[in-house]
Design an enzyme around this catalytic site. Structure first.
Site, PDB file in Angstrom:
ATOM      1  N   ASP A   6      -4.877  -8.384  -3.084  1.00 48.89           N
ATOM      2  CA  ASP A   6      -5.464  -8.182  -1.874  1.00 48.89           C
ATOM      3  C   ASP A   6      -6.819  -8.750  -1.601  1.00 48.89           C
ATOM      4  O   ASP A   6      -6.703 -10.025  -1.140  1.00 48.89           O
ATOM      5  CB  ASP A   6      -5.172  -6.812  -1.508  1.00 48.89           C
ATOM      6  N   HIS A  20       0.878  -1.033   0.032  1.00 47.84           N
ATOM      7  CA  HIS A  20       0.011  -0.131  -0.085  1.00 47.84           C
ATOM      8  C   HIS A  20       0.949   1.114   0.021  1.00 47.84           C
ATOM      9  O   HIS A  20       0.815   2.041  -1.112  1.00 47.84           O
ATOM     10  CB  HIS A  20      -0.968   0.126   1.108  1.00 47.84           C
TER      11      HIS A  20
HETATM   12 ZN   LIG Z   1      -3.364  -6.994   2.721  1.00 53.89          ZN
END
Ligand SMILES: [Zn+2]
Length: 451
Positions: free
Chosen positions: A319, A268
């Site tokens: 994810d 991220h």
């Molecule tokens: Zn994750």
């Protein structure tokens, strides 16, 4: 694995960041590329590929079990809904998944990832213990479920067992609904050693700065080998908590206090300041972006121009599995920046790399291979013999000039851009022919009480 030496010939192939014509591709008996030669006529003994060929990408961040939750968190029943309320609901699934269900969910996901242009997946694996939070008789039971699922689908796997020690910066214990996650440094190192397979390797992971003690993060880095991944700076509340607890922003803390180097891949890294980007670039670490999930969870938008300009290795992750194809991720990645900056082709580099799709694809190709622990990845000698065959008969791609096909894959939103996928010299089925979809449906029915 049996010897698979073979010769393939493609009308076009994406090699070294550009299209090459009439390419002979030779797979060695180790399942890796032995040679690739452009500008040759198709030899009679070579299998002719019916379409342009791309290297495949690595899905560098996956939580397979969350595939069972995709599409089930899109209703709001209270005044406020954000990442943290989503997490509470996601934990409801994490607390119930059995090893058999995890295997079924992951196998289905991995077939979808192959169809989405990924031939290798990095599993950020924090679901470890039984439904009561106790270690299984074999502590690697759920790791083996993932390894078995990857083998069944035919995708490569980098298992990343996760260090998970506490609920937050000022919460030294786990919450009751985190009881399946708890691990020590020794546990993670043992799990890293526990998995084997012809297309399997393993690194390690730290869940996040909030979920692991500083001394444990340093110890894990010093005692392990292979790629090291961690979630960092995904949520602004996490940045605020980190500043309150340590006096540093999350990426700033890592750069100052952890032995960050090229092994490290920051997942991220949404909330950064320019000095943090400079620090990550100086240490050679990579960043894994998950645009579909970051959009779904309302994380925010990363400083993509900053990461690109700094030359930081970038990779993509599915994810939470709300998106499972790299063309979708690249489209979301670029559109987020266009919406933020009110400009077009934000990711392009005029003069050197004018194609947005090509520049992002090249960056993800290199960064994804590194995130999975490969020295070589893509259409190059010594890399695993993986490739994607573009389906130029797909409705969204028909009639596109050949030089714009990569742009078209990302920005005309084809439903099924890839006709065939090869992993380690073998064509992999992209549709269910071994009951994988049926077992997924049965697991979903068990979890959600539906038929
Ligand atoms: Zn994750």
């Amino acid at each position: 694995m049996a010897a698979v030496s073979q010769r393939l010939w493609a009308p076009r192939a994406w090699i070294g960041g550009r299209w090459r014509e009439r390419v002979l591709l030779v797979v060695g008996d180790d399942g890796c590329w032995d040679a690739m030669t452009p500008d040759v006529a198709a030899p009679e003994d070579a299998e002719a590929i019916d379409g342009p060929v791309l290297p495949a990408l690595v899905d560098a961040h996956s939580h397979a079990f969350q595939r069972a939750f995709a599409g089930l968190a899109e209703r709001r029943d209270a005044a406020h809904d954000d990442f943290w309320s989503w997490r509470d609901r996601m934990y409801g699934v994490a607390g119930r998944v059995t090893p058999e269900q995890l295997r079924a969910i992951a196998a289905h996901l991995y077939v979808e990832l192959l169809a989405g242009g990924y031939t290798h997946v990095c599993e950020f694996h924090y679901l470890q213990h039984d439904l009561g939070g106790r270690p299984y008789a074999d502590p690697a039971t759920l790791s083996h479920a993932l390894v078995d699922a990857a083998a069944e689908a035919g995708i490569g796997l980098t298992l990343l067992p996760v260090l998970y020690e506490r609920a937050g910066f000022t919460a030294p214990a786990l919450r009751p609904d985190q009881r399946r996650f708890g691990t020590s440094v020794d546990d993670v190192l043992a799990l890293q050693q526990a998995v084997r397979g012809p297309l399997v390797n393993a690194g390690v992971a730290v869940h996040s700065l909030r979920a692991a003690r500083p001394e444990s993060i340093v110890a894990l880095a010093e005692r392990s080998a292979g790629p090291l991944h961690l979630h960092v700076a995904e949520q602004s509340a996490e940045v605020d908590d980190c500043v309150a607890a340590t006096g540093c922003r999350p990426i700033e803390w890592l750069a100052r206090h952890a032995p960050v180097d090229a092994r490290w891949h920051l997942v991220h890294a949404t909330h950064s300041v320019p000095a943090e980007i400079e620090a990550v670039a100086a240490k050679g670490a990579g960043v894994v972006l998950c645009p579909g999930t970051e959009g779904n969870l309302g994380d925010g938008l990363c400083d993509l121009p900053g990461w690109l300009a700094a030359g930081v290795p970038l990779a993509l992750g599915s994810d939470s599995q709300v998106t499972r194809a790299w063309p979708d991720e690249l489209r979301w990645l670029e559109y987020g920046q266009r919406l933020r900056l009110r400009r077009r082709n934000v990711s392009a580099a005029p003069g050197t790399e004018p194609s947005t799709a090509a520049r992002l694809f090249e960056r993800m190709l290199a960064g994804g291979g590194a995130a999975a622990g490969f020295e070589r990845w893509g259409l190059q000698r010594g890399a695993r013999a993986d490739l994607l065959v573009i389906d130029t008969r797909e409705h969204a791609l028909r009639g596109l000039p050949a030089d714009h096909i990569l742009d078209g894959i990302v920005f005309t939103a084809p439903g099924r851009p890839f006709a065939r996928v090869m992993v380690a010299g073998r064509w992999r089925p992209l549709h269910d022919d071994h009951g994988i979809a049926a077992r997924f449906a049965a697991a979903m029915a068990e979890l959600w009480g539906m038929s």
